[in-house]
Design a protein around this motif. Sequence first.
Motif, PDB file in Angstrom:
ATOM      1  N   UNK A  72       0.839  -1.206   0.000  1.00 36.74           N
ATOM      2  CA  UNK A  72       0.000   0.000   0.000  1.00 36.74           C
ATOM      3  C   UNK A  72       0.869   1.249   0.000  1.00 36.74           C
ATOM      4  N   UNK A  73       1.938   1.232   0.787  1.00 33.28           N
ATOM      5  CA  UNK A  73       2.809   2.406   0.898  1.00 33.28           C
ATOM      6  C   UNK A  73       3.633   2.643  -0.361  1.00 33.28           C
ATOM      7  N   UNK A  74       3.817   1.635  -1.199  1.00 31.57           N
ATOM      8  CA  UNK A  74       4.639   1.750  -2.410  1.00 31.57           C
ATOM      9  C   UNK A  74       3.809   1.898  -3.691  1.00 31.57           C
ATOM     10  N   UNK A  75       2.509   2.061  -3.570  1.00 26.92           N
ATOM     11  CA  UNK A  75       1.637   2.070  -4.749  1.00 26.92           C
ATOM     12  C   UNK A  75       2.082   3.055  -5.819  1.00 26.92           C
ATOM     13  N   UNK A  76       2.396   4.276  -5.452  1.00 31.12           N
ATOM     14  CA  UNK A  76       2.767   5.274  -6.470  1.00 31.12           C
ATOM     15  C   UNK A  76       4.084   4.940  -7.159  1.00 31.12           C
ATOM     16  N   UNK A  77       4.889   4.076  -6.559  1.00 36.16           N
ATOM     17  CA  UNK A  77       6.127   3.635  -7.205  1.00 36.16           C
ATOM     18  C   UNK A  77       5.869   2.480  -8.180  1.00 36.16           C
ATOM     19  N   UNK A  78       4.760   1.778  -7.987  1.00 32.29           N
ATOM     20  CA  UNK A  78       4.441   0.608  -8.809  1.00 32.29           C
ATOM     21  C   UNK A  78       3.452   0.907  -9.928  1.00 32.29           C
ATOM     22  N   UNK A  79       2.508   1.793  -9.679  1.00 34.75           N
ATOM     23  CA  UNK A  79       1.461   2.128 -10.650  1.00 34.75           C
ATOM     24  C   UNK A  79       1.795   3.514 -11.203  1.00 34.75           C
ATOM     25  N   UNK A  80       2.158   3.595 -12.477  1.00 33.31           N
ATOM     26  CA  UNK A  80       2.767   4.810 -13.026  1.00 33.31           C
ATOM     27  C   UNK A  80       2.031   6.121 -12.809  1.00 33.31           C
ATOM     28  N   UNK A  81       0.713   6.174 -12.882  1.00 34.13           N
ATOM     29  CA  UNK A  81       0.024   7.457 -12.818  1.00 34.13           C
ATOM     30  C   UNK A  81      -0.627   7.736 -11.466  1.00 34.13           C
ATOM     31  N   UNK A  82      -0.318   6.926 -10.456  1.00 37.63           N
ATOM     32  CA  UNK A  82      -0.856   7.157  -9.111  1.00 37.63           C
ATOM     33  C   UNK A  82      -0.065   8.253  -8.404  1.00 37.63           C
ATOM     34  N   UNK A  83      -0.785   9.056  -7.652  1.00 33.89           N
ATOM     35  CA  UNK A  83      -0.144  10.101  -6.861  1.00 33.89           C
ATOM     36  C   UNK A  83       0.389   9.500  -5.557  1.00 33.89           C
ATOM     37  N   UNK A  84       1.540   9.975  -5.083  1.00 31.14           N
ATOM     38  CA  UNK A  84       1.991   9.547  -3.754  1.00 31.14           C
ATOM     39  C   UNK A  84       1.046  10.129  -2.702  1.00 31.14           C
ATOM     40  N   UNK A  85       0.640   9.291  -1.752  1.00 31.87           N
ATOM     41  CA  UNK A  85      -0.322   9.733  -0.739  1.00 31.87           C
ATOM     42  C   UNK A  85       0.237   9.568   0.665  1.00 31.87           C
ATOM     43  N   UNK A  86      -0.184  10.458   1.564  1.00 29.68           N
ATOM     44  CA  UNK A  86       0.193  10.291   2.966  1.00 29.68           C
ATOM     45  C   UNK A  86      -0.756   9.279   3.622  1.00 29.68           C
ATOM     46  N   UNK A  87      -0.407   8.024   3.555  1.00 32.47           N
ATOM     47  CA  UNK A  87      -1.278   6.981   4.102  1.00 32.47           C
ATOM     48  C   UNK A  87      -1.255   7.055   5.620  1.00 32.47           C
ATOM     49  N   UNK A  88      -2.447   7.081   6.209  1.00 27.58           N
ATOM     50  CA  UNK A  88      -2.526   7.187   7.660  1.00 27.58           C
ATOM     51  C   UNK A  88      -2.782   5.844   8.339  1.00 27.58           C
ATOM     52  N   UNK A  89      -3.352   4.882   7.608  1.00 25.83           N
ATOM     53  CA  UNK A  89      -3.605   3.580   8.211  1.00 25.83           C
ATOM     54  C   UNK A  89      -3.816   2.532   7.123  1.00 25.83           C
ATOM     55  N   UNK A  90      -3.286   1.333   7.380  1.00 23.96           N
ATOM     56  CA  UNK A  90      -3.525   0.169   6.526  1.00 23.96           C
ATOM     57  C   UNK A  90      -3.877  -0.996   7.445  1.00 23.96           C
ATOM     58  N   UNK A  91      -5.014  -1.621   7.185  1.00 23.13           N
ATOM     59  CA  UNK A  91      -5.427  -2.794   7.956  1.00 23.13           C
ATOM     60  C   UNK A  91      -5.562  -3.961   6.984  1.00 23.13           C
ATOM     61  N   UNK A  92      -4.869  -5.054   7.283  1.00 22.29           N
ATOM     62  CA  UNK A  92      -4.954  -6.273   6.476  1.00 22.29           C
ATOM     63  C   UNK A  92      -5.576  -7.353   7.355  1.00 22.29           C
ATOM     64  N   UNK A  93      -6.693  -7.913   6.907  1.00 26.97           N
ATOM     65  CA  UNK A  93      -7.371  -8.984   7.647  1.00 26.97           C
ATOM     66  C   UNK A  93      -7.481 -10.220   6.774  1.00 26.97           C
ATOM     67  N   UNK A  94      -7.557 -11.368   7.436  1.00 25.97           N
ATOM     68  CA  UNK A  94      -7.661 -12.658   6.756  1.00 25.97           C
ATOM     69  C   UNK A  94      -8.885 -13.397   7.257  1.00 25.97           C
ATOM     70  N   UNK A  95      -9.575 -14.049   6.347  1.00 26.78           N
ATOM     71  CA  UNK A  95     -10.707 -14.904   6.684  1.00 26.78           C
ATOM     72  C   UNK A  95     -10.376 -16.290   6.148  1.00 26.78           C
TER      73      UNK A  95
END
Length: 176
Positions: A72-95
Motif C-alpha cells: 500500500x505504501x509503495x503504490x505510487x512507485x508501482x502504478x505509473x500514474x498514481x499520486x503519492x499519498x500520505x497513508x494514515x492507516x492500513x489494515x490487512x485482515x484474513x478470513x
Amino acid sequence: MSQETTPGKLSHVREDGSAHMVDVSDKAETSRQATAEAYVHTTEEVMALINTAGMPKGDALAVARIAGIMGAKKTSELIPLCHPLPISKVVIDFDLDAANAVRIEATVKTRGVTGVEMEALTAVSTASLALYDMIKAVDKHASITDMRVLAKSGGKSGSWDIAPQRHPNPEGEIQA
C-alpha cells in the motif's frame, strides 16, 4: 492542445492519446478510505498449516500482512500514474472460513486530495503474492482470484460499497 481532458473522456489520457498524471492540486482535502479483497485458493492441508502457523517458511499470514502494508505504501512507485499519498492507516485482515481459500481484505485510509482505491488493491495484491510465495512449496497449484474494490469513501464522488457477492472457487463452483 490542452493537457486536461473534457468531460466523458478518460482522465489519464490527453486528447492526443498520451498518458498523463491528473492535476489534483485544486481538489479539496478530505478523509478518504477504500477496502479491497482477494482470495488465495489452496488445499485443505495447506489451510490447516496456515491456521497453525506451521508452514515450512514460517507464519504465512504475518508475512502476508506486512507485505500488504508495504505494498500500500509503495503504490505510487508501482502504478505509473498514481499520486503519492500520505497513508494514515492500513489494515490487512484474513478470513480462513472460505472453502480451501484465504480471503484477504485491505482497508487503507488517508487525508488527501485523491482516493486510495489503488492502494487498497495494491495491498491485497502484495499480500496475496506473499501468501502464495509462502505456500508454493507445499501447493504448486495455489491460485489468486477475485481481486476487487469493495468500498470507498471521501472525495467529490462520495461513498459507495458493493453488496457481498458470491465468488467462484478454482473449479468454477459458486460459493457464498
